[in-house]
Design a protein around this motif. Structure first.
Motif, PDB file in Angstrom:
ATOM      1  N   GLU A 174       8.245  -3.008  -5.621  1.00 13.68           N
ATOM      2  CA  GLU A 174       7.039  -3.842  -5.534  1.00 13.68           C
ATOM      3  C   GLU A 174       6.956  -4.674  -6.808  1.00 13.68           C
ATOM      4  O   GLU A 174       7.162  -4.166  -7.899  1.00 13.68           O
ATOM      5  CB  GLU A 174       5.797  -2.941  -5.378  1.00 13.68           C
ATOM      6  N   VAL A 204       8.259 -13.308  -3.004  1.00 14.01           N
ATOM      7  CA  VAL A 204       8.290 -14.138  -4.208  1.00 14.01           C
ATOM      8  C   VAL A 204       9.399 -13.607  -5.108  1.00 14.01           C
ATOM      9  O   VAL A 204       9.429 -12.417  -5.390  1.00 14.01           O
ATOM     10  CB  VAL A 204       6.935 -14.018  -4.961  1.00 14.01           C
ATOM     11  N   GLY A 216      12.398  -7.473  -5.850  1.00 11.56           N
ATOM     12  CA  GLY A 216      13.209  -6.824  -4.819  1.00 11.56           C
ATOM     13  C   GLY A 216      14.256  -7.718  -4.198  1.00 11.56           C
ATOM     14  O   GLY A 216      15.192  -7.225  -3.570  1.00 11.56           O
ATOM     15  N   SER A 251       0.820  -1.218   0.000  1.00  9.19           N
ATOM     16  CA  SER A 251       0.000   0.000   0.000  1.00  9.19           C
ATOM     17  C   SER A 251       0.854   1.270   0.000  1.00  9.19           C
ATOM     18  O   SER A 251       0.358   2.348  -0.310  1.00  9.19           O
ATOM     19  CB  SER A 251      -0.863   0.018   1.262  1.00  9.19           C
TER      20      SER A 251
HETATM   21  N1  SAH Z   1       4.932  -2.681   3.225  1.00  5.87           N
HETATM   22  C1  SAH Z   1       3.566  -2.893   2.763  1.00  5.87           C
HETATM   23  C2  SAH Z   1       3.028  -4.281   3.073  1.00  5.87           C
HETATM   24  C3  SAH Z   1       3.589  -5.226   2.132  1.00  5.87           C
HETATM   25  S1  SAH Z   1       2.791  -6.757   1.853  1.00  5.87           S
HETATM   26  C4  SAH Z   1       2.621  -1.857   3.304  1.00  5.87           C
HETATM   27  O1  SAH Z   1       3.035  -1.000   4.108  1.00  5.87           O
HETATM   28  O2  SAH Z   1       1.464  -1.870   2.877  1.00  5.87           O
HETATM   29  C5  SAH Z   1       4.137  -7.478   0.953  1.00  5.87           C
HETATM   30  C6  SAH Z   1       4.321  -6.967  -0.446  1.00  5.87           C
HETATM   31  O3  SAH Z   1       5.512  -7.539  -0.950  1.00  5.87           O
HETATM   32  C7  SAH Z   1       3.208  -7.365  -1.414  1.00  5.87           C
HETATM   33  O4  SAH Z   1       2.661  -6.226  -1.996  1.00  5.87           O
HETATM   34  C8  SAH Z   1       3.927  -8.234  -2.432  1.00  5.87           C
HETATM   35  O5  SAH Z   1       3.423  -8.092  -3.758  1.00  5.87           O
HETATM   36  C9  SAH Z   1       5.351  -7.742  -2.338  1.00  5.87           C
HETATM   37  N2  SAH Z   1       6.406  -8.642  -2.777  1.00  5.87           N
HETATM   38  C10 SAH Z   1       6.507  -9.986  -2.597  1.00  5.87           C
HETATM   39  N3  SAH Z   1       7.650 -10.445  -3.137  1.00  5.87           N
HETATM   40  C11 SAH Z   1       8.302  -9.370  -3.680  1.00  5.87           C
HETATM   41  C12 SAH Z   1       9.534  -9.191  -4.380  1.00  5.87           C
HETATM   42  N4  SAH Z   1      10.353 -10.194  -4.644  1.00  5.87           N
HETATM   43  N5  SAH Z   1       9.871  -7.936  -4.755  1.00  5.87           N
HETATM   44  C13 SAH Z   1       9.063  -6.885  -4.507  1.00  5.87           C
HETATM   45  N6  SAH Z   1       7.874  -7.002  -3.862  1.00  5.87           N
HETATM   46  C14 SAH Z   1       7.503  -8.216  -3.446  1.00  5.87           C
END
Ligand code: SAH
Length: 216
Positions: free
Chosen positions: A109, A209, A137, A91
């Motif tokens: 993201e 992921v 990431g 978010s």
């Molecule tokens: N920090 C966010 C909560 C994140 S939920 C907040 O404050 O709302 C975790 C997020 O990590 C998800 O949106 C998911 O799509 C992302 N994510 C998962 N693996 C990822 C990757 N390898 N690189 C970047 N984003 C990733």
């Protein structure tokens, strides 16, 4: 329908969920008072924005529970001059909190829809010190490295090697490490090249992921 007093709800959230549970850093507490969490939550559940739990933000992802955001933020012990990398923009709420405590936030993201939405929210709030990108990431963001702090807001079974390499000589990295349905919030600290590791508490995050993320 009666207007919801979000300012009042936010004040209660900070007092009852964050201060009452032991968060002490005044700068962190101010960042939570000042950041409108309801702007980061989908409109149909906005009334729940200040509840003591994670909330769905679409695409199967969640915005973390406020206390966990505070705990992770405080653990990083940010200075106003620090540059921070976040993996998992979601978010954008965590990035917005960080942006008040350091000089610049770089956040990655993997889902473009979420990145776009977060970018819009930052613009709407006039936040100028966050750079976003869509990508994996777990590979880090070499262009702006090294970072003073790195925060991973998704769960990994191991700490991605590229992230350790992008820490500067006295940096902190916080990440949930463990199994699919339960992890340990883990803090790495680099000090003159030596890395120490502290386990903070149990937690549950959506999976990281990517190339260095969860192996299914
Ligand atoms: N920090 C966010 C909560 C994140 S939920 C907040 O404050 O709302 C975790 C997020 O990590 C998800 O949106 C998911 O799509 C992302 N994510 C998962 N693996 C990822 C990757 N390898 N690189 C970047 N984003 C990733």
């Amino acid at each position: 329908m009666e207007e919801i007093n979000f300012d009042k709800l936010r004040q209660l959230m900070v007092d009852n969920q964050i201060i009452a549970r032991g968060i002490r850093d005044e700068r962190v507490i101010s960042a939570f008072y000042e950041t409108p969490r309801h702007k980061f939550v989908p409109e149909n559940i906005r009334q729940d924005s200040y509840e003591d739990c994670p909330l769905p933000i679409g695409n199967g992802q969640t915005i973390s529970q406020p206390y966990i955001v505070a705990l992770m933020t405080e653990s990083l012990r940010l200075k106003p001059t620090d540059r921070v990398l976040e993996i998992g923009t979601g978010s954008g709420y965590q990035a917005a909190i960080l942006s008040k405590l350091c000089s610049h936030v770089y956040t990655i993201e993997r889902m473009e829809a979420l990145q776009k939405k977060a970018e819009e929210t930052f613009r709407g709030l006039g936040i100028l010190n966050i750079s976003t990108k869509v990508g994996d990431g777990t590979l880090g963001w070499e262009e702006f490295s090294p970072y003073d702090a790195i925060i991973v807001t998704a769960a990994a079974d191991n700490i991605p090697e590229p992230l350790i390499n992008e820490l500067n000589e006295s940096a902190r990295l916080i990440i949930p490490v463990g199994a699919f349905f339960g992890q340990i919030l883990t803090l790495l600290e680099k000090n003159k090249g030596k890395v120490s590791r502290v386990e903070i508490c149990g937690c549950t995050f959506v999976p990281l992921v990517g190339k260095y993320g969860h192996k299914y």
